[in-house]
Design a protein around this motif. Structure first.
Motif, PDB file in Angstrom:
ATOM      1  N   LYS A 124      -1.980  -0.361  -4.124  1.00  0.00           N
ATOM      2  CA  LYS A 124      -2.744   0.087  -5.340  1.00  0.00           C
ATOM      3  C   LYS A 124      -1.463   0.293  -6.550  1.00  0.00           C
ATOM      4  CE  LYS A 124      -6.311   2.551  -3.018  1.00  0.00           C
ATOM      5  NZ  LYS A 124      -7.018   3.959  -2.937  1.00  0.00           N
ATOM      6  N   ILE A 125      -2.223   0.318  -7.437  1.00  0.00           N
ATOM      7  CA  ILE A 125      -1.339   0.647  -8.751  1.00  0.00           C
ATOM      8  C   ILE A 125      -2.520   1.298  -9.534  1.00  0.00           C
ATOM      9  CG2 ILE A 125      -0.076  -0.076 -10.731  1.00  0.00           C
ATOM     10  CD1 ILE A 125       0.601  -2.675  -9.314  1.00  0.00           C
ATOM     11  N   ALA A 126      -1.857   2.575  -9.977  1.00  0.00           N
ATOM     12  CA  ALA A 126      -2.768   3.705 -10.863  1.00  0.00           C
ATOM     13  C   ALA A 126      -1.779   3.735 -12.313  1.00  0.00           C
ATOM     14  CB  ALA A 126      -2.660   4.751 -10.199  1.00  0.00           C
TER      15      ALA A 126
ATOM     16  N   ARG B  85      -6.096  -1.765  -9.004  1.00  0.00           N
ATOM     17  CA  ARG B  85      -5.733  -1.237  -9.977  1.00  0.00           C
ATOM     18  C   ARG B  85      -6.809  -0.485 -10.696  1.00  0.00           C
ATOM     19  NH1 ARG B  85      -1.170  -4.909 -11.842  1.00  0.00           N
ATOM     20  NH2 ARG B  85      -1.308  -6.411 -10.236  1.00  0.00           N
ATOM     21  N   ASN B  86      -6.113   0.788 -11.069  1.00  0.00           N
ATOM     22  CA  ASN B  86      -7.098   1.819 -11.925  1.00  0.00           C
ATOM     23  C   ASN B  86      -6.457   2.586 -12.985  1.00  0.00           C
ATOM     24  OD1 ASN B  86      -9.492   3.405 -12.501  1.00  0.00           O
ATOM     25  ND2 ASN B  86      -9.455   4.604 -10.474  1.00  0.00           N
ATOM     26  N   PHE B  87      -6.944   2.874 -14.124  1.00  0.00           N
ATOM     27  CA  PHE B  87      -6.534   3.431 -14.982  1.00  0.00           C
ATOM     28  C   PHE B  87      -6.955   4.852 -15.387  1.00  0.00           C
ATOM     29  CE2 PHE B  87      -9.571   1.367 -17.548  1.00  0.00           C
ATOM     30  CZ  PHE B  87     -10.054   2.361 -18.401  1.00  0.00           C
ATOM     31  N   LEU B  88      -6.241   5.865 -15.309  1.00  0.00           N
ATOM     32  CA  LEU B  88      -6.443   7.333 -15.234  1.00  0.00           C
ATOM     33  C   LEU B  88      -5.826   8.254 -16.376  1.00  0.00           C
ATOM     34  CD1 LEU B  88      -6.262   6.606 -12.023  1.00  0.00           C
ATOM     35  CD2 LEU B  88      -8.118   8.330 -11.818  1.00  0.00           C
TER      36      LEU B  88
ATOM     37  N   ILE C 239      -2.851  10.360  -8.491  1.00  0.00           N
ATOM     38  CA  ILE C 239      -2.460  10.768  -7.260  1.00  0.00           C
ATOM     39  C   ILE C 239      -3.247  10.636  -6.090  1.00  0.00           C
ATOM     40  CG2 ILE C 239      -0.827  12.110  -5.645  1.00  0.00           C
ATOM     41  CD1 ILE C 239       0.808  10.790  -7.650  1.00  0.00           C
ATOM     42  N   ASP C 240      -4.458  11.156  -6.218  1.00  0.00           N
ATOM     43  CA  ASP C 240      -5.379  11.247  -5.458  1.00  0.00           C
ATOM     44  C   ASP C 240      -6.020   9.794  -5.161  1.00  0.00           C
ATOM     45  OD1 ASP C 240      -5.064  13.990  -5.203  1.00  0.00           O
ATOM     46  OD2 ASP C 240      -6.687  14.581  -6.265  1.00  0.00           O
ATOM     47  N   TRP C 241      -6.055   9.167  -6.215  1.00  0.00           N
ATOM     48  CA  TRP C 241      -6.731   7.696  -6.036  1.00  0.00           C
ATOM     49  C   TRP C 241      -5.714   6.897  -5.316  1.00  0.00           C
ATOM     50  CZ3 TRP C 241      -5.081   2.849  -7.829  1.00  0.00           C
ATOM     51  CH2 TRP C 241      -6.217   1.937  -7.485  1.00  0.00           C
ATOM     52  N   LEU C 242      -4.607   7.147  -5.642  1.00  0.00           N
ATOM     53  CA  LEU C 242      -3.357   6.081  -4.661  1.00  0.00           C
ATOM     54  C   LEU C 242      -3.534   6.423  -3.164  1.00  0.00           C
ATOM     55  CD1 LEU C 242      -0.666   6.341  -7.089  1.00  0.00           C
ATOM     56  CD2 LEU C 242      -2.105   4.333  -6.575  1.00  0.00           C
ATOM     57  N   ARG C 243      -3.732   7.786  -2.945  1.00  0.00           N
ATOM     58  CA  ARG C 243      -3.590   8.179  -1.552  1.00  0.00           C
ATOM     59  C   ARG C 243      -4.899   7.983  -0.743  1.00  0.00           C
ATOM     60  NH1 ARG C 243       0.831  10.499  -0.059  1.00  0.00           N
ATOM     61  NH2 ARG C 243       1.985  11.579  -1.431  1.00  0.00           N
ATOM     62  N   LYS C 244      -6.219   7.657  -1.493  1.00  0.00           N
ATOM     63  CA  LYS C 244      -7.348   7.335  -0.692  1.00  0.00           C
ATOM     64  C   LYS C 244      -7.120   5.890   0.140  1.00  0.00           C
ATOM     65  CE  LYS C 244     -10.658   9.056  -3.898  1.00  0.00           C
ATOM     66  NZ  LYS C 244     -11.657   8.838  -4.850  1.00  0.00           N
TER      67      LYS C 244
END
Length: 136
Positions: free
Chosen positions: A91-93, A121-124, A131-136
């Motif tokens: 994953k990349i945020a 990949r996601n943008f926030l 961080i939460d999205w990367l840990r999911k």
């Protein structure tokens, strides 16, 4: 996150469990010519080869370098394929400024990258949500 490298252009941080790396880009990258920028990117991302994180936080809240189609192609070939896929990033945020035009540019970059890679990949625009999205 613990700081492991700091330069004029970026900081590299890593989570205590070593699963997430963060590259925090600094304003001086905006003054670079494209070839110098590519060199700095290569050096920064090469640091990840030793860390082997599962996820990456691209912190571009302070500086987003303009991404052209040509630069996008270079990034795919020289960073995504040669480094990100080699270390097994999942994953990349992208932590982006709330500025709408900047966000649109990053969103287009992510859409193109997603077409050529299996890395999610996601943008926030919120650090903790990233961080939460990367840990999911």
């Amino acid at each position: 996150m613990d700081l492991i490298k700091s330069t004029k252009y970026y900081d590299i941080l890593v989570s205590s469990d070593k699963k997430i790396a963060e590259i925090k880009w600094k304003k001086p990258i905006l003054d670079m010519l494209i070839e110098e920028y590519k060199t700095v990117l290569s050096k920064a991302y090469s640091q990840l080869l030793d860390l082997k994180p599962e996820a990456l936080l691209q912190n571009t809240q302070d500086a987003v370098y303009p991404i052209t189609d040509e630069l996008q192609e270079w990034l795919t070939e020289n960073i995504t394929k040669k480094i990100f896929e080699k270390i097994g990033l999942k994953k990349i945020a992208y932590l982006v400024p709330t500025d709408f035009l900047t966000k649109i540019g990053i969103e287009m970059l992510i859409q193109k990258a997603n077409q050529k890679s299996t890395i999610a990949r996601n943008f926030l625009d919120d650090y903790q949500k990233a961080i939460d999205w990367l840990r999911k």
